[in-house]
Design an enzyme around this catalytic site. Structure first.
Site: not given
Ligand code: VGL
Ligand code: ZN
Length: 213
Positions: A14, A112, A157
């Site tokens: 991410d 995802k 994540c």
């Molecule tokens: C994430 C919160 C919500 C992350 C993704 O990438 O850690 N955290 N969505």
């Protein structure tokens, strides 16, 4: 550090502007990891990346629930869900992999969290901990046994991906200077970063700095 680079891959979790200062769910100092990650590519034969990829109105957004604020929690059929500010909207520029990341070494990108009613922190399974993303199959068919993880956020994540990978039997290392965390408060004056680190260490996940590789 002695690494079998043949069987090791670098996982970028991410690394999207939505999770960096100026984005919708900014992780403090999140943009500082970009040059560190680019330097790491030189050490690994293979790399994969994930993207958080939500529809507007995703069930993990506080805005989708009347009377709820970001960081409140709700009970979903699959368990407790933290509610977030709207973020990582599929197809928007802030949901792209950060434009300064060198994408040439990235062989596969896993998206995802695209099911409207199911969140997904881990690169392997959605938050019901059952729905697979397909990453495990890719890694096994490529005979990769050892994962080095970097990205955002350390305590969500990255941590959930590391946990699932360890459970699936991969050797897991977190490159800590190539990660940043959100750091929500946890009981006992701890943050979610402290809790994740303790849990992962108990699962034999290793933490290193990029200059040790
Ligand atoms: C994430 C919160 C919500 C992350 C993704 O990438 O850690 N955290 N969505
Ligand atoms: Zn998300």
């Amino acid at each position: 550090m002695k690494i079998d680079f043949q069987a090791a891959t670098l996982g970028l979790i991410d690394i999207q502007p939505t999770f960096m200062p100026g984005g919708e769910l900014p992780v403090p100092d999140g943009d500082a990891i970009v040059p560190v990650v680019n330097r790491l590519f030189g050490r690994f034969g293979d790399a994969f990346a994930t993207q958080d990829w939500h529809a507007p109105n995703h069930a993990s957004f506080a805005s989708a629930h009347p009377l709820k604020q970001p960081y409140d929690t709700i009970e979903m059929p699959y368990g407790t869900q933290i509610l977030w500010p709207d973020h990582a909207i599929a197809g928007t520029p802030n949901a792209a992999i950060h434009p300064a990341i060198d994408q040439r070494p990235i062989e596969v990108i896993i998206r995802k969290g695209f099911r409207p009613d199911l969140d997904s922190y881990s690169a392997f399974f959605e938050n019901d901990r059952k729905t697979p993303t397909g990453l495990e199959g890719w890694l096994r068919q490529r005979e990769i046994r050892s994962l080095f993880l970097c990205g955002l956020a350390t305590d969500f994540c990255v941590a959930w991906s590391a946990q699932d990978a360890a459970r699936l039997g991969f050797s897991v290392t977190i490159v800590q200077d190539a990660c940043r965390g959100i750091g929500l408060p946890d009981p006992g004056g701890q943050t979610t970063i402290d809790t994740a680190r303790r849990l992962l260490t108990e699962m034999d996940v290793t933490f290193v700095n990029s200059d040790e590789l």
